[in-house]
Design a protein around this motif. Structure first.
Motif, PDB file in Angstrom:
ATOM      1  N   VAL A 160       7.516 -70.712 -33.086  1.00  0.00           N
ATOM      2  CA  VAL A 160       7.262 -69.413 -33.430  1.00  0.00           C
ATOM      3  C   VAL A 160       5.854 -69.355 -33.640  1.00  0.00           C
ATOM      4  N   HIS A 161       5.496 -69.252 -31.983  1.00  0.00           N
ATOM      5  CA  HIS A 161       3.511 -68.029 -31.796  1.00  0.00           C
ATOM      6  C   HIS A 161       3.254 -66.621 -31.732  1.00  0.00           C
ATOM      7  N   TRP A 162       2.723 -66.591 -33.213  1.00  0.00           N
ATOM      8  CA  TRP A 162       2.104 -65.213 -32.891  1.00  0.00           C
ATOM      9  C   TRP A 162       0.726 -64.910 -32.146  1.00  0.00           C
ATOM     10  N   ILE A 163       0.898 -64.086 -31.194  1.00  0.00           N
ATOM     11  CA  ILE A 163      -0.497 -63.869 -30.680  1.00  0.00           C
ATOM     12  C   ILE A 163      -0.912 -62.584 -30.668  1.00  0.00           C
ATOM     13  N   PRO A 164      -2.291 -62.548 -31.943  1.00  0.00           N
ATOM     14  CA  PRO A 164      -2.564 -60.835 -31.521  1.00  0.00           C
ATOM     15  C   PRO A 164      -2.527 -60.449 -30.179  1.00  0.00           C
ATOM     16  N   ALA A 165      -2.286 -58.602 -30.286  1.00  0.00           N
ATOM     17  CA  ALA A 165      -2.729 -57.919 -28.919  1.00  0.00           C
ATOM     18  C   ALA A 165      -4.121 -58.325 -28.691  1.00  0.00           C
ATOM     19  N   GLU A 166      -4.516 -58.620 -27.382  1.00  0.00           N
ATOM     20  CA  GLU A 166      -6.174 -58.737 -27.042  1.00  0.00           C
ATOM     21  C   GLU A 166      -6.242 -59.043 -25.233  1.00  0.00           C
ATOM     22  N   ASN A 208       5.919 -65.835 -29.260  1.00  0.00           N
ATOM     23  CA  ASN A 208       6.065 -66.573 -28.623  1.00  0.00           C
ATOM     24  C   ASN A 208       7.950 -67.631 -29.065  1.00  0.00           C
ATOM     25  N   PHE A 209       9.365 -67.976 -28.415  1.00  0.00           N
ATOM     26  CA  PHE A 209      10.129 -68.880 -28.973  1.00  0.00           C
ATOM     27  C   PHE A 209      10.079 -70.373 -28.444  1.00  0.00           C
ATOM     28  N   MET A 210       9.552 -71.034 -28.704  1.00  0.00           N
ATOM     29  CA  MET A 210       9.772 -72.495 -28.106  1.00  0.00           C
ATOM     30  C   MET A 210      11.315 -72.721 -28.291  1.00  0.00           C
ATOM     31  N   PHE A 211      12.104 -73.316 -27.831  1.00  0.00           N
ATOM     32  CA  PHE A 211      13.199 -73.741 -28.176  1.00  0.00           C
ATOM     33  C   PHE A 211      13.072 -75.652 -27.537  1.00  0.00           C
ATOM     34  N   ASP A 212      13.563 -76.220 -28.009  1.00  0.00           N
ATOM     35  CA  ASP A 212      13.912 -77.766 -27.488  1.00  0.00           C
ATOM     36  C   ASP A 212      15.442 -77.988 -26.135  1.00  0.00           C
ATOM     37  N   GLY A 213      14.306 -78.525 -25.420  1.00  0.00           N
ATOM     38  CA  GLY A 213      15.657 -78.415 -23.900  1.00  0.00           C
ATOM     39  C   GLY A 213      15.901 -79.979 -23.772  1.00  0.00           C
ATOM     40  N   GLY A 214      15.216 -80.088 -24.897  1.00  0.00           N
ATOM     41  CA  GLY A 214      16.076 -81.951 -24.788  1.00  0.00           C
ATOM     42  C   GLY A 214      15.090 -82.639 -23.335  1.00  0.00           C
ATOM     43  N   VAL A 215      16.236 -83.402 -22.877  1.00  0.00           N
ATOM     44  CA  VAL A 215      15.390 -84.194 -22.222  1.00  0.00           C
ATOM     45  C   VAL A 215      16.481 -84.450 -20.877  1.00  0.00           C
ATOM     46  N   ASN A 262       9.612 -83.835 -36.114  1.00  0.00           N
ATOM     47  CA  ASN A 262      10.075 -83.588 -37.456  1.00  0.00           C
ATOM     48  C   ASN A 262      10.787 -82.760 -37.980  1.00  0.00           C
ATOM     49  N   GLN A 263      11.728 -82.629 -36.950  1.00  0.00           N
ATOM     50  CA  GLN A 263      13.094 -81.861 -36.789  1.00  0.00           C
ATOM     51  C   GLN A 263      13.091 -80.590 -37.763  1.00  0.00           C
ATOM     52  N   ARG A 264      11.576 -80.300 -37.528  1.00  0.00           N
ATOM     53  CA  ARG A 264      11.065 -78.777 -38.539  1.00  0.00           C
ATOM     54  C   ARG A 264      10.359 -77.881 -37.637  1.00  0.00           C
ATOM     55  N   PRO A 265      11.324 -76.870 -37.859  1.00  0.00           N
ATOM     56  CA  PRO A 265       9.977 -75.602 -36.830  1.00  0.00           C
ATOM     57  C   PRO A 265       8.347 -75.093 -37.105  1.00  0.00           C
ATOM     58  N   VAL A 266       7.829 -74.986 -36.566  1.00  0.00           N
ATOM     59  CA  VAL A 266       6.003 -74.886 -37.072  1.00  0.00           C
ATOM     60  C   VAL A 266       6.272 -73.744 -36.443  1.00  0.00           C
ATOM     61  N   TYR A 267       5.087 -72.566 -37.568  1.00  0.00           N
ATOM     62  CA  TYR A 267       4.554 -71.657 -37.026  1.00  0.00           C
ATOM     63  C   TYR A 267       3.103 -71.416 -36.775  1.00  0.00           C
ATOM     64  N   LEU A 268       3.807 -70.479 -35.975  1.00  0.00           N
ATOM     65  CA  LEU A 268       1.313 -70.549 -35.251  1.00  0.00           C
ATOM     66  C   LEU A 268       1.160 -68.999 -34.846  1.00  0.00           C
ATOM     67  N   PRO A 269       0.484 -68.539 -36.177  1.00  0.00           N
ATOM     68  CA  PRO A 269      -0.094 -67.272 -36.382  1.00  0.00           C
ATOM     69  C   PRO A 269      -2.000 -67.332 -35.562  1.00  0.00           C
TER      70      PRO A 269
END
Length: 164
Positions: free
Chosen positions: A81-87, A96-103, A149-156
């Motif tokens: 989950v990637h949050w980007i401020p207004a600019e 933005n939500f990034m999902f695993d689409g696999g191989v 890691n099979q664990r979501p990452v939050y990008l503020p």
């Protein structure tokens, strides 16, 4: 209605809003990452795009991948989950939500949407990183980490570990 409470429509109108996009992290059998080169903006990106009104982010990611690449891919686990401020020209924050689409086991099935894409390529992770715009690039390492890691990452704010 009590004088203490606002009309719901008035109250909702005061809340902040954000733009929402969704993408997928896709790799091939050689563990190369799939990037697309849009023809309407500089730089490369992950397959995906803006989520439509009333559409869930995972559905938006699947729709965009189908439109852009001509392949049906199920959205797997949420990776980032990637949050980007207004600019600049963008007046609101972007989430933005990034999902695993696999191989993608058969990359020959890809049929790029020529109206929007100049190129589609599976690239080594190290080669892909510098091709991404600065505000999108942190998703690459975060997606790889989350997948491992099979664990979501939050990008503020886009920069891992900075908090903003």
């Amino acid at each position: 209605m009590s004088e203490l409470y606002s009309d719901p429509a008035d109250w909702y109108a005061t809340l902040p809003t954000a733009f929402v996009s969704a993408c997928m992290l896709l790799t091939d059998a050689e563990d190369r990452v799939l990037l697309v080169k849009p023809n309407y903006r500089p730089g490369w990106n992950f397959p995906g795009g803006i989520v439509e009104e009333g559409e869930a982010p995972h559905d938006g990611a699947m729709r965009e991948v189908a439109e852009e690449l001509g392949v049906s891919v199920k959205a797997g686990e949420l990776l980032v989950v990637h949050w980007i401020p207004a600019e600049g020209d963008r007046p609101r924050a972007l989430i933005n939500f990034m999902f695993d689409g696999g191989v993608l086991d058969d990359p020959a099935r890809i049929r790029p949407q020529v109206e929007e894409l100049d190129e589609v390529a599976f690239l080594p992770w190290e080669t892909a990183a510098p091709l991404l715009p600065a505000h999108i690039a942190p998703r690459l390492a975060a997606g790889r980490l989350a997948r491992g890691n099979q664990r979501p990452v939050y990008l503020p704010g886009g920069l891992p570990g900075t908090g903003g």
